[in-house]
Write an enzyme that holds these catalytic residues in place. Structure first.
Site, short mmCIF file in Angstrom:
data_model
loop_
_atom_site.label_atom_id
_atom_site.label_comp_id
_atom_site.label_asym_id
_atom_site.label_seq_id
_atom_site.Cartn_x
_atom_site.Cartn_y
_atom_site.Cartn_z
N SER A 1 0.85 -1.20 0.00
CA SER A 1 0.00 0.00 0.00
C SER A 1 0.88 1.24 0.00
O SER A 1 2.02 1.21 0.48
CB SER A 1 -0.87 0.01 1.25
OG SER A 1 -1.47 1.28 1.43
N TYR B 1 -1.50 -1.07 10.42
CA TYR B 1 -1.69 -1.42 9.00
C TYR B 1 -0.53 -0.85 8.17
O TYR B 1 0.07 -1.55 7.35
CB TYR B 1 -3.03 -0.85 8.52
CG TYR B 1 -3.28 -0.96 7.04
CD1 TYR B 1 -3.86 -2.11 6.50
CD2 TYR B 1 -2.96 0.08 6.16
CE1 TYR B 1 -4.10 -2.21 5.13
CE2 TYR B 1 -3.20 -0.01 4.80
CZ TYR B 1 -3.77 -1.15 4.28
OH TYR B 1 -4.00 -1.25 2.92
N LYS C 1 2.33 -2.96 6.01
CA LYS C 1 2.56 -2.76 4.57
C LYS C 1 4.02 -2.39 4.30
O LYS C 1 4.59 -2.77 3.27
CB LYS C 1 1.60 -1.70 4.03
CG LYS C 1 0.12 -2.15 4.04
CD LYS C 1 -0.12 -3.36 3.14
CE LYS C 1 -1.58 -3.73 3.00
NZ LYS C 1 -1.84 -4.82 2.04
N1 LIG Z 1 -8.53 0.28 -1.61
C1 LIG Z 1 -7.44 0.99 -1.36
O1 LIG Z 1 -7.45 2.23 -1.34
C2 LIG Z 1 -6.13 0.27 -1.10
C3 LIG Z 1 -4.97 1.06 -1.05
C4 LIG Z 1 -3.75 0.44 -0.82
C5 LIG Z 1 -3.69 -0.93 -0.68
N2 LIG Z 1 -4.81 -1.68 -0.73
C6 LIG Z 1 -4.67 -3.12 -0.57
O2 LIG Z 1 -5.32 -3.80 -1.63
C7 LIG Z 1 -5.74 -5.07 -1.16
C8 LIG Z 1 -7.20 -5.28 -1.51
O3 LIG Z 1 -7.96 -4.23 -0.95
P1 LIG Z 1 -9.33 -3.75 -1.63
O4 LIG Z 1 -9.41 -2.30 -1.40
O5 LIG Z 1 -9.44 -4.28 -3.03
O6 LIG Z 1 -10.40 -4.47 -0.66
P2 LIG Z 1 -11.92 -4.89 -0.90
O7 LIG Z 1 -12.48 -4.28 -2.15
O8 LIG Z 1 -12.61 -4.61 0.36
O9 LIG Z 1 -11.85 -6.48 -1.16
C9 LIG Z 1 -11.38 -7.27 -0.14
C10 LIG Z 1 -11.29 -8.73 -0.62
O10 LIG Z 1 -10.54 -9.44 0.35
C11 LIG Z 1 -11.24 -10.63 0.72
N3 LIG Z 1 -10.73 -10.96 2.05
C12 LIG Z 1 -10.81 -10.26 3.16
N4 LIG Z 1 -10.15 -10.86 4.16
C13 LIG Z 1 -9.61 -11.98 3.64
C14 LIG Z 1 -8.80 -13.03 4.17
N5 LIG Z 1 -8.42 -13.04 5.45
N6 LIG Z 1 -8.42 -14.03 3.35
C15 LIG Z 1 -8.80 -14.06 2.07
N7 LIG Z 1 -9.56 -13.11 1.50
C16 LIG Z 1 -9.97 -12.07 2.30
C17 LIG Z 1 -12.73 -10.23 0.57
O11 LIG Z 1 -13.62 -11.30 0.35
P3 LIG Z 1 -14.26 -12.13 1.56
O12 LIG Z 1 -15.02 -11.15 2.37
O13 LIG Z 1 -15.12 -13.18 0.89
O14 LIG Z 1 -13.11 -12.74 2.30
C18 LIG Z 1 -12.64 -9.40 -0.72
O15 LIG Z 1 -12.61 -10.26 -1.88
C19 LIG Z 1 -5.41 -5.11 0.34
O16 LIG Z 1 -4.16 -5.74 0.51
C20 LIG Z 1 -5.29 -3.65 0.69
O17 LIG Z 1 -4.47 -3.44 1.80
C21 LIG Z 1 -6.04 -1.10 -0.94
#
Ligand SMILES: NC(=O)c1ccc[n+]([C@@H]2O[C@H](COP(=O)([O-])OP(=O)(O)OC[C@H]3O[C@@H](n4cnc5c(N)ncnc54)[C@H](OP(=O)(O)O)[C@@H]3O)[C@@H](O)[C@H]2O)c1
Length: 371
Positions: free
Chosen positions: A262, A275, A279
């Protein structure tokens, strides 16, 4: 608050792989899903060589002057006006037309091939595992890898999310199957690997995308349980998931791992201390894994997304005023989209990135990204 796996989700015994009959193994070589295990705290968050020689091959003239044509597009009239293939008289000119068109087309093909434009399916016959891929960034990555030719095994904690994501992507004609995998559970990680091996005969790509954030507040208030949870899922599970796929990648002669970190790894978001730290640890994990696995022909790289519009990050963009103030720290004054994280991951997994390992690519709209 930490959400516990429900029956039929992560804790479920041996769920059937979603997605029906698998494709034959390759030759050797959901919406609604959220990071439920988060609290009120949000996650922060190729052209190619220009035609330098004419179609005659660009030899040298008697006078030693190069007939190499520079910076002219074979599609342009100016280029063909200087070309020896040019026929000045009307009828002959007309006959030469198709020939010229053919040459131009062939030339364009050469340029496209050298720039990679004509290369299709850069991940053809590769088998890819993407964790946490039923929603958001993981889902966009899974779709892109499949669009680029890979057989993708998607996964997350909840069976219904896996089923929905698989149905959506199969509906787009993509080679996608899925199974439940809570990355924090050893048996789920093993089943994910076993599913890919039994359906597709091996593993070439791992995208480790899962993360949680069950806390918002000051570092001084973080409990041991919160530290354990965040480090277990975000860091330890990533290392163990990689460990689980490495023997399968070795059998295929190598592979590629992409770890999703992240922008918070570089630019600590207030209230998200544990968090952010987890990261930053992933940047170190990427470097260490890359160094250890290079002898096995396994490359390890990292993606650091900025603020991307997903349900995970909605606390940062749902309120208009907050969204506007956050855009101030970006050069590109808008929030990113999950799709904007996907192409770079496909590239990192492809042969185009064969000399890239241990690197982190920031997809953050220009947010500051220095440690
Ligand atoms: N969105 C942002 O702004 C952002 C920025 C920087 C980094 N990131 C990183 O990008 C990644 C994805 O984030 P996102 O924003 O795409 O989240 P999201 O849209 O909320 O999607 C989260 C996904 O993770 C699954 N999940 C949650 N806990 C899990 C676990 N313990 N094991 C396996 N699957 C799990 C959920 O499905 P289920 O509920 O079915 O498990 C869902 O498919 C993360 O690593 C996050 O830190 C996001």
């Amino acid at each position: 608050m930490v959400a516990r796996a429900k029956p039929g989700t992560a804790g479920h015994d041996s769920p059937a792989p979603a997605g029906g009959a698998p494709r034959p193994p390759p030759a050797p070589g959901a919406r609604g899903g959220r990071l439920a295990e988060r609290a009120s705290g949000p996650a922060p968050g190729l052209a190619g060589s220009r035609a330098e020689v004419g179609p005659q091959g660009g030899g040298r003239s008697r006078g030693g002057r190069s007939r190499v044509r520079r910076r002219q597009d074979p599609r342009s009239l100016a280029y063909w006006g200087h070309c020896p293939l040019r026929v000045r008289r009307g009828g002959a000119m007309r006959k030469a037309g198709p020939l010229l068109a053919l040459s131009a087309g062939a030339w364009r093909s050469v340029r496209m091939a050298s720039s990679g434009m004509a290369r299709r399916d850069p991940l053809a016959n590769k088998v890819a595992l993407v964790t946490a891929s039923t929603d958001g960034i993981g889902f966009a990555i899974a779709r892109r890898l499949a669009q680029d030719g890979a057989h993708v095994v998607i996964s997350s904690r909840k069976q219904q999310n896996v089923d929905r994501a698989v149905a959506t992507l199969q509906g787009e004609g993509l080679s996608v199957t899925g199974t439940v995998c809570h990355v924090g559970k050893a048996e789920d990680r093993e089943r994910l690997v076993a599913t890919a091996v039994s359906l597709h005969g091996g593993i070439d790509i791992l995208v480790s995308n899962a993360a949680v954030n069950p806390f918002f507040g000051n570092l001084m208030d973080v409990t041991e349980e919160v530290w354990d949870k965040i480090l277990d899922i975000n860091v330890k599970a990533t290392a163990l998931m990689t460990k689980a796929v490495v023997p399968e990648m070795e059998k295929r002669g190598g592979g590629s791992v992409v770890i999703v970190a992240s922008i918070g790894a570089y630019f600590p978001f207030p209230g998200l201390g544990p968090y952010n730290v987890s990261k930053t640890a992933l940047l170190g994990l990427t470097k260490n894994l890359a160094r250890e696995l290079d002898q096995r022909n396994i490359r390890v790289n990292c993606l650091a997304p900025g603020l991307i519009k997903t349900s995970f990050s909605q606390v940062l963009w749902k309120d208009k005023e907050r969204e506007e103030s956050i855009k101030e720290i970006m050069q590109i004054r808008r929030i990113g989209k999950p799709d904007e994280c996907a192409g770079i991951v496909s590239f990192l997994c492809s042969e185009d990135a064969s000399y890239i390992t241990g690197e982190t690519v920031v997809v953050g709209g220009g947010t500051l990204s220095r440690l």
